[in-house]
Design an enzyme around this catalytic site. Structure first.
Site, PDB file in Angstrom:
ATOM      1  N   TYR A 177     -28.419 -20.724 -10.566  1.00  0.00           N
ATOM      2  CA  TYR A 177     -27.124 -20.074 -10.348  1.00  0.00           C
ATOM      3  C   TYR A 177     -26.164 -21.079  -9.729  1.00  0.00           C
ATOM      4  O   TYR A 177     -26.473 -21.717  -8.723  1.00  0.00           O
ATOM      5  CB  TYR A 177     -27.256 -18.846  -9.438  1.00  0.00           C
ATOM      6  CG  TYR A 177     -25.917 -18.205  -9.179  1.00  0.00           C
ATOM      7  CD1 TYR A 177     -25.246 -17.551 -10.201  1.00  0.00           C
ATOM      8  CD2 TYR A 177     -25.308 -18.296  -7.933  1.00  0.00           C
ATOM      9  CE1 TYR A 177     -23.998 -16.989  -9.997  1.00  0.00           C
ATOM     10  CE2 TYR A 177     -24.053 -17.730  -7.713  1.00  0.00           C
ATOM     11  CZ  TYR A 177     -23.405 -17.075  -8.746  1.00  0.00           C
ATOM     12  OH  TYR A 177     -22.166 -16.529  -8.539  1.00  0.00           O
ATOM     13  N   ASP A 265     -26.768 -29.145  -6.905  1.00  0.00           N
ATOM     14  CA  ASP A 265     -26.078 -27.986  -6.344  1.00  0.00           C
ATOM     15  C   ASP A 265     -26.830 -27.583  -5.076  1.00  0.00           C
ATOM     16  O   ASP A 265     -27.836 -26.887  -5.129  1.00  0.00           O
ATOM     17  CB  ASP A 265     -26.056 -26.837  -7.358  1.00  0.00           C
ATOM     18  CG  ASP A 265     -25.360 -25.593  -6.826  1.00  0.00           C
ATOM     19  OD1 ASP A 265     -25.095 -25.527  -5.603  1.00  0.00           O
ATOM     20  OD2 ASP A 265     -25.103 -24.673  -7.623  1.00  0.00           O
ATOM     21  N   LYS A 293     -21.736 -22.641   1.974  1.00  0.00           N
ATOM     22  CA  LYS A 293     -22.533 -21.746   2.821  1.00  0.00           C
ATOM     23  C   LYS A 293     -22.798 -22.292   4.218  1.00  0.00           C
ATOM     24  O   LYS A 293     -21.932 -22.225   5.085  1.00  0.00           O
ATOM     25  CB  LYS A 293     -23.812 -21.371   2.087  1.00  0.00           C
ATOM     26  CG  LYS A 293     -23.556 -20.588   0.789  1.00  0.00           C
ATOM     27  CD  LYS A 293     -24.806 -20.021   0.196  1.00  0.00           C
ATOM     28  CE  LYS A 293     -24.567 -19.353  -1.150  1.00  0.00           C
ATOM     29  NZ  LYS A 293     -23.861 -18.082  -1.071  1.00  0.00           N
TER      30      LYS A 293
END
Length: 456
Positions: A177, A265, A293
Site C-alpha cells: 500500500y 516506502d 507517520k
C-alpha cells in the site's frame, strides 16, 4: 466496491452488507447500543455531510462491520470515545503515535511555535533543523523535501524517479500500500479505485512480494522501461510481512543492474522499526525514501529524499514540479524535531520491544494452549495477529486470512476496551507509552476474545 489493495476476494470474506450497526460482541445488543449510544447518533448525522461518515475509508468499519467509534480525546496509550469509554490503543492513529498520544514535549513544541504563526509560506529555521536530523538518521538521504502526507511523498518520489531515469513504468508488489495517487492505486494486476486512466494503470507493473523471480521476469519483459521498484521494506497491509533473507538486497541488485531506482516506502516503518527506519535495520541503501507517520509524532507530515544528484532534479534546481502550501509548516516541523530528539534516546525502542515481546509471548501461550489458527508476525513495535493457519509471506497467502473470525475478535475486544485496527489485514502498533499493565490487561481480554472468535 474496490478495496484499497484490489482485494476482491478472500477465502473467508466478511459479509459486511449483512452486518447490523452493532455486530456481535462481548455484550448483548441492548448493552452494546447503550455503550455506543453517542457514537451511533453521530454516525447517522455525519453521513449527511461527509461521504460514508469518514474522511479516510480506513476509519470506517466496513471490514469488520458496524459503525466507526467516535473519539473525544487521547493521551499516552489510551483513547476515550464520546460515550466515555476508554481503550488501550493499538491503532496508534495508523502509525504516527509512536510516543503515545499527545506527548508533552511534542505538544509543548507545537504550541510554542503556533503563537508566532502556524504557516508562513516561506522558509524558516525549523525546516532546516528537521531536514538535518533526517539526513543524519538516514545515510541514503542527503537531501529531503517535506510534504503533508505519505501519499504526497510517494506520488512525488514516483514522478522524480520517472524524470531522473527518463522511463515511465513503476514496479510495485501485490498487497503493498502506497497511498492514493493514480500510479499506485491500479496496475496491470490490480485496481483499488475507479476513475484511474488506463494509461496510468498500464504504467504500473505488479510483482509478488518475497519473490525475486517475479521481479526479474518483469524486468526481462519490460527491459529499459521500468523507472523504479517501489516497495514497503516491511509490508503492513496484508498482515505484517517481513522481507525474506536476501529479498531487499536482491531488489537493490536488480534495480542497479537494469538502471532503475529503488524506492523504499517507509511511511509506516520509518523511525518505527528502528531509528531512521527499516533500511538501517536491514542494511540496505535505497535510492529514494518516503517517510511520514512517526516522523511527525502526531503532526501531519510526509517527506521524501535521496542523493543530492537525484533530488536536484526538483524545482527550482531542476524541472520536476512539486509544491504545497502547508509543506514544512512551522507547527509540523516543531513536532518532528521534538519527536526525533526523543526517539534518539534508544530507551524508547527498547521499551517498545519489551512490550511487544511480552504481548507476543502471552499470545503464543494462548495459541499453543487452544490450538487457535493464528499467526503472530511482527517487526519491532509493528505487529499483526493474523487469522490464518500458516505464515503469510505475500499477498496470495494473505487471502487465506479468516476475516469473519477477526471481526468477532475485534468487536469482543472493542467492548472490553482494547482498540485494534478495524481490519484483519492492517498492522497494529505499540507506542513507548504502553505499559506492562497495558499488556497484561490486553492479554487477559484476548483469551476470551479468541475463544469468542473461533467458538462463538
Amino acid at each position: 466496491m474496490p478495496s484499497k489493495l484490489g482485494r476482491t476476494e478472500s477465502a473467508n470474506p466478511t459479509n459486511v452488507a449483512a452486518e447490523s450497526k452493532l455486530p456481535t460482541g462481548a455484550y448483548a445488543p441492548a448493552e452494546r447500543a447503550l455503550r455506543y449510544k453517542n457514537t451511533l447518533a453521530l454516525a447517522e448525522q455525519i453521513k449527511t455531510v461527509i461521504p460514508g461518515g469518514v474522511d479516510s475509508p480506513f476509519r470506517a468499519f466496513h471490514e469488520v462491520g458496524g459503525e466507526a467509534v467516535f473519539f473525544d480525546k487521547a493521551s499516552g496509550s489510551k483513547l476515550t470515545d464520546v460515550d466515555g469509554n476508554t481503550y488501550i490503543d493499538y491503532l496508534g492513529a495508523w502509525g504516527p503515535a509512536i510516543l503515545g498520544h499527545a506527548p508533552e514535549a511534542v505538544v509543548t513544541a507545537a504550541c510554542a511555535v503556533m503563537k508566532d504563526g502556524a504557516v508562513f509560506g516561506a522558509p524558516h529555521k525549523l525546516e532546516l533543523a528537521l531536514a538535518e536530523r533526517v539526513s543524519r538518521a538516514l545515510p541514503s538521504v542527503e537531501s529531503v523535501r517535506f510534504v503533508n502526507s505519505g501519499t504526497e511523498a510517494v506520488m512525488s518520489a514516483v514522478r522524480l524517479a520517472r524524470a531522473f531515469t527518463g522511463r515511465e513504468k513503476i514496479l510495485m508488489f501485490a498487497g503493498g500500500y502506497h497511498g492514493h495517487s493514480d500510479s499506485v492505486l491500479a496496475s496491470t494486476g490490480h485496481q483499488s479505485s475507479t476513475g484511474i486512466l488506463k494509461a496510468s494503470q498500464e504504467s504500473t507493473l505488479l510483482a509478488e512480494y518475497n519473490d525475486l523471480l517475479s521481479v526479474e521476469d518483469l524486468f526481462q519483459r519490460d527491459a529499459g522501461s521500468i523507472a523504479a521498484i517501489l516497495v514497503e521494506p516491511v509490508c503492513g497491509s496484508m498482515g505484517v510481512v517481513t522481507p525474506g533473507e536476501g529479498f531487499l538486497a536482491g531488489l537493490k541488485a536488480i534495480a542497479e543492474r537494469h538502471g532503475a531506482l529503488l524506492i523504499f516506502d517507509e511511511v509506516i516503518t520509518g523511525f518505527r522499526v528502528a531509528y531512521g527506519g527499516a533500511q538501517n535495520l536491514y542494511g540496505i541503501k535505497p535510492d529514494l525514501t518516503c517517510l511520514g507517520k512517526a516522523l511527525g509524532g502526531g503532526m501531519p507530515i510526509g517527506a521524501y529524499g535521496g542523493s543530492r544528484q537525484i533530488m536536484s532534479q526538483l524545482m527550482p534546481e531542476g524541472a520536476v514540479y512539486q509544491a504545497g502550501t502547508f509543506s514544512g509548516n512551522p507547527v509540523t516541523m516543531a513536532g518532528g524535531v521534538a519527536t526525533l530528539d526523543l526517539l534518539k534516546d534508544e530507551s524508547h525502542y527498547l521499551r517498545m520491544e519489551a512490550r511487544a515481546s511480552e504481548l507476543f509471548a502471552g499470545l503464543s501461550k494462548l495459541k499453543t494452549k487452544a490450538g487457535y489458527p493464528i499467526e503472530l508476525q511482527r517487526q519491532g513495535s509493528m505487529f499483526g495477529i493474523i487469522f490464518a493457519g500458516g505464515p503469510v509471506r505475500n499477498f496470495t497467502e494473505s487471502k487465506t486470512i479468516d476475516a469473519p473470525a477477526f471481526a468477532r475478535f475485534f468487536h469482543y475486544l472493542l467492548d472490553k476496551g482494547v482498540y485494534l485496527p478495524p481490519s484483519p489485514f492492517d498492522a497494529a502498533v505499540l507506542s513507548s507509552a504502553h505499559s506492562r499493565e497495558d499488556i497484561e490487561t490486553t492479554l487477559a481480554q484476548m483469551e476470551p476474545a479468541l475463544d469468542f472468535a473461533f467458538n462463538g
